[in-house]
Design a protein around this motif. Structure first.
Motif, PDB file in Angstrom:
ATOM      1  N   TYR A  40       1.184  -0.911  -0.238  1.00  0.00           N
ATOM      2  CA  TYR A  40      -0.026   0.206   0.571  1.00  0.00           C
ATOM      3  C   TYR A  40       0.565   1.321   0.152  1.00  0.00           C
ATOM      4  O   TYR A  40       1.964   1.623   1.136  1.00  0.00           O
ATOM      5  N   GLU A  41       0.635   2.158  -0.659  1.00  0.00           N
ATOM      6  CA  GLU A  41       1.324   3.290  -1.273  1.00  0.00           C
ATOM      7  C   GLU A  41       0.043   4.985  -0.115  1.00  0.00           C
ATOM      8  O   GLU A  41      -0.992   4.774  -0.938  1.00  0.00           O
ATOM      9  N   GLU A  42       1.031   6.016  -0.612  1.00  0.00           N
ATOM     10  CA  GLU A  42       0.472   7.124   0.018  1.00  0.00           C
ATOM     11  C   GLU A  42       1.030   8.225  -0.084  1.00  0.00           C
ATOM     12  O   GLU A  42       2.253   8.272   0.207  1.00  0.00           O
ATOM     13  N   LYS A  43       0.418   9.385  -0.813  1.00  0.00           N
ATOM     14  CA  LYS A  43       0.662  10.557  -0.703  1.00  0.00           C
ATOM     15  C   LYS A  43      -0.055  12.014   0.192  1.00  0.00           C
ATOM     16  O   LYS A  43      -0.774  11.871  -0.875  1.00  0.00           O
ATOM     17  N   GLU A  44       0.729  11.249   0.743  1.00  0.00           N
ATOM     18  CA  GLU A  44       0.254  12.147   2.667  1.00  0.00           C
ATOM     19  C   GLU A  44       0.573  13.104   3.103  1.00  0.00           C
ATOM     20  O   GLU A  44       1.798  12.129   3.361  1.00  0.00           O
ATOM     21  N   SER A  45       0.205  13.994   3.559  1.00  0.00           N
ATOM     22  CA  SER A  45       1.261  14.626   4.776  1.00  0.00           C
ATOM     23  C   SER A  45       1.366  13.681   6.289  1.00  0.00           C
ATOM     24  O   SER A  45       0.490  12.790   6.646  1.00  0.00           O
ATOM     25  N   GLY A  46       2.366  14.062   7.363  1.00  0.00           N
ATOM     26  CA  GLY A  46       2.869  12.931   8.060  1.00  0.00           C
ATOM     27  C   GLY A  46       1.653  13.828   9.427  1.00  0.00           C
ATOM     28  O   GLY A  46       1.817  13.091  10.302  1.00  0.00           O
ATOM     29  N   LYS A  47       1.291  14.741   9.062  1.00  0.00           N
ATOM     30  CA  LYS A  47       0.603  15.721  10.432  1.00  0.00           C
ATOM     31  C   LYS A  47      -0.957  15.017   9.685  1.00  0.00           C
ATOM     32  O   LYS A  47      -1.714  14.939  10.377  1.00  0.00           O
ATOM     33  N   CYS A  48      -1.059  14.239   8.703  1.00  0.00           N
ATOM     34  CA  CYS A  48      -2.959  13.637   9.304  1.00  0.00           C
ATOM     35  C   CYS A  48      -3.074  12.211   9.094  1.00  0.00           C
ATOM     36  O   CYS A  48      -2.333  11.208   8.700  1.00  0.00           O
ATOM     37  N   ASN A  50      -5.525  10.931   9.283  1.00  0.00           N
ATOM     38  CA  ASN A  50      -6.897  10.054   8.626  1.00  0.00           C
ATOM     39  C   ASN A  50      -6.385   9.613   7.132  1.00  0.00           C
ATOM     40  O   ASN A  50      -6.707  10.507   6.252  1.00  0.00           O
ATOM     41  N   ARG A  51      -5.360   7.825   6.751  1.00  0.00           N
ATOM     42  CA  ARG A  51      -5.103   7.943   6.168  1.00  0.00           C
ATOM     43  C   ARG A  51      -5.807   6.930   5.229  1.00  0.00           C
ATOM     44  O   ARG A  51      -5.785   5.129   6.630  1.00  0.00           O
ATOM     45  N   ILE A  52      -6.308   6.237   4.635  1.00  0.00           N
ATOM     46  CA  ILE A  52      -6.837   5.203   4.193  1.00  0.00           C
ATOM     47  C   ILE A  52      -6.013   4.321   3.053  1.00  0.00           C
ATOM     48  O   ILE A  52      -6.528   2.841   4.033  1.00  0.00           O
ATOM     49  N   GLU A  53      -4.810   4.707   2.795  1.00  0.00           N
ATOM     50  CA  GLU A  53      -4.198   3.281   2.262  1.00  0.00           C
ATOM     51  C   GLU A  53      -3.763   2.792   3.566  1.00  0.00           C
ATOM     52  O   GLU A  53      -3.544   1.586   3.664  1.00  0.00           O
ATOM     53  N   LEU A  54      -3.656   2.876   4.593  1.00  0.00           N
ATOM     54  CA  LEU A  54      -3.007   3.300   5.771  1.00  0.00           C
ATOM     55  C   LEU A  54      -3.540   2.193   6.535  1.00  0.00           C
ATOM     56  O   LEU A  54      -3.179   0.905   7.012  1.00  0.00           O
ATOM     57  N   ALA A  55      -4.726   2.437   6.634  1.00  0.00           N
ATOM     58  CA  ALA A  55      -6.770   1.478   6.628  1.00  0.00           C
ATOM     59  C   ALA A  55      -6.331   0.617   6.916  1.00  0.00           C
ATOM     60  O   ALA A  55      -6.451  -0.934   7.188  1.00  0.00           O
ATOM     61  N   LYS A  56      -6.431   0.830   5.692  1.00  0.00           N
ATOM     62  CA  LYS A  56      -6.022  -1.222   4.710  1.00  0.00           C
ATOM     63  C   LYS A  56      -5.147  -1.897   4.989  1.00  0.00           C
ATOM     64  O   LYS A  56      -5.686  -2.646   4.997  1.00  0.00           O
ATOM     65  N   ALA A  57      -4.505  -1.074   5.127  1.00  0.00           N
ATOM     66  CA  ALA A  57      -2.575  -1.930   5.264  1.00  0.00           C
ATOM     67  C   ALA A  57      -2.829  -2.873   6.728  1.00  0.00           C
ATOM     68  O   ALA A  57      -2.573  -3.780   7.059  1.00  0.00           O
ATOM     69  N   LEU A 203     -12.746  10.105   5.509  1.00  0.00           N
ATOM     70  CA  LEU A 203     -13.555   9.259   6.575  1.00  0.00           C
ATOM     71  C   LEU A 203     -14.213  10.828   6.796  1.00  0.00           C
ATOM     72  O   LEU A 203     -13.986  11.508   6.336  1.00  0.00           O
ATOM     73  N   PHE A 204     -15.893   9.911   6.941  1.00  0.00           N
ATOM     74  CA  PHE A 204     -16.638  11.298   7.182  1.00  0.00           C
ATOM     75  C   PHE A 204     -16.418  11.497   8.539  1.00  0.00           C
ATOM     76  O   PHE A 204     -16.545  10.557   9.461  1.00  0.00           O
ATOM     77  N   THR A 205     -16.437  12.970   9.335  1.00  0.00           N
ATOM     78  CA  THR A 205     -17.297  13.512  10.372  1.00  0.00           C
ATOM     79  C   THR A 205     -18.403  14.264  10.755  1.00  0.00           C
ATOM     80  O   THR A 205     -19.222  14.292   9.067  1.00  0.00           O
ATOM     81  N   PRO A 206     -18.714  14.245  11.850  1.00  0.00           N
ATOM     82  CA  PRO A 206     -20.032  15.250  11.455  1.00  0.00           C
ATOM     83  C   PRO A 206     -19.779  15.855  10.976  1.00  0.00           C
ATOM     84  O   PRO A 206     -21.644  16.663  10.713  1.00  0.00           O
ATOM     85  N   ILE A 207     -18.883  16.983  11.156  1.00  0.00           N
ATOM     86  CA  ILE A 207     -18.989  18.066  10.348  1.00  0.00           C
ATOM     87  C   ILE A 207     -19.110  18.102   8.975  1.00  0.00           C
ATOM     88  O   ILE A 207     -19.657  18.576   8.189  1.00  0.00           O
TER      89      ILE A 207
END
Length: 218
Positions: A40-48, A50-57, A203-207
């Motif tokens: 799995y690989e992702e292009k996303e900031s380390g501050k975030c 909420n990472r979909i690919e990591l969740a899948k992994a 992912l969805f949040t209430p906001i």
């Protein structure tokens, strides 16, 4: 031993960073006679976090009793609480740059990773402020943006969001749950559990649910 590789870079331009991570991970797996069963690989900031690919992994590792392997701890995250949340969830993972990883060293190195993130952010802000203090105009100095251009840009963004497939699919479900008087938190959880994602694939949040309701409600 089964392994699942996770690679992350902060921007779409860091392909060399991905190649370096792949080489490090594959060399380690070869050295221990392991087997790479998924990547799995992702292009996303380390501050975030909420990472979909990591969740899948992570889910794949749980189902297949595999070990999550990463090239460097900061590729997983630079957030201490996030790293410990994975540890507490009994996720087996191996960091190639910290072979002696344990509960104790995890805390030490995770704290260092977060400190590095904060230091980088502080240096960037300080450098930008120094330029402003010297009278340097940041951004595109010759660009002229009229009110008409701003209005057209805002309208284009709104049309894009209104026509986004993820938004339309999610709102169909949201409108049904609203009729049943479900809370925003319940709706967000329901959408996430059923693989719905926001227009930015998060992912969805209430906001986020509330924003979609305001967007489509007539």
């Amino acid at each position: 031993m089964k392994f699942v590789a996770y690679y992350r870079v902060s921007t779409k331009r860091q392909n060399l960073g991905l190649d370096a991570q792949r080489n490090t991970v594959l060399n380690y797996i070869d050295s221990v006679g392991g087997k790479l069963i998924n990547t799995y690989e992702e292009k996303e900031s380390g501050k975030c976090n909420n990472r979909i690919e990591l969740a899948k992994a992570i889910d794949y590792c749980k189902v297949n009793n595999a070990t999550l392997v990463i090239a460097k701890l900061d590729r997983l995250s630079r957030n201490v609480s996030f790293i410990f949340a994975l540890k507490e969830a009994n996720i087996k993972f191996y960091c190639c740059d910290i072979p002696e990883l344990s509960t104790l060293t995890l805390g030490i190195f995770a704290t260092i990773a977060q400190s590095e993130r904060e230091t980088i952010s502080s240096r960037t802000k300080a450098a930008l402020q120094a330029k402003k203090d010297r009278g340097i105009k940041l951004g595109a100095p010759n660009a002229t943006i009229s009110n008409d251009m701003r209005i057209k840009s805002a309208e284009a963004l709104k049309r894009k969001a209104d026509n986004n497939t993820n938004n339309k699919r999610a709102y169909t479900v949201i409108s049904s749950l609203i009729e049943r008087n479900m809370t925003l938190q319940y709706i967000a959880s329901y959408l996430n559990q059923n693989d719905f994602r926001t227009s930015k694939n998060c992912l969805f949040t209430p906001i986020a649910v509330s924003r979609l309701i305001r967007r489509y409600k007539k």
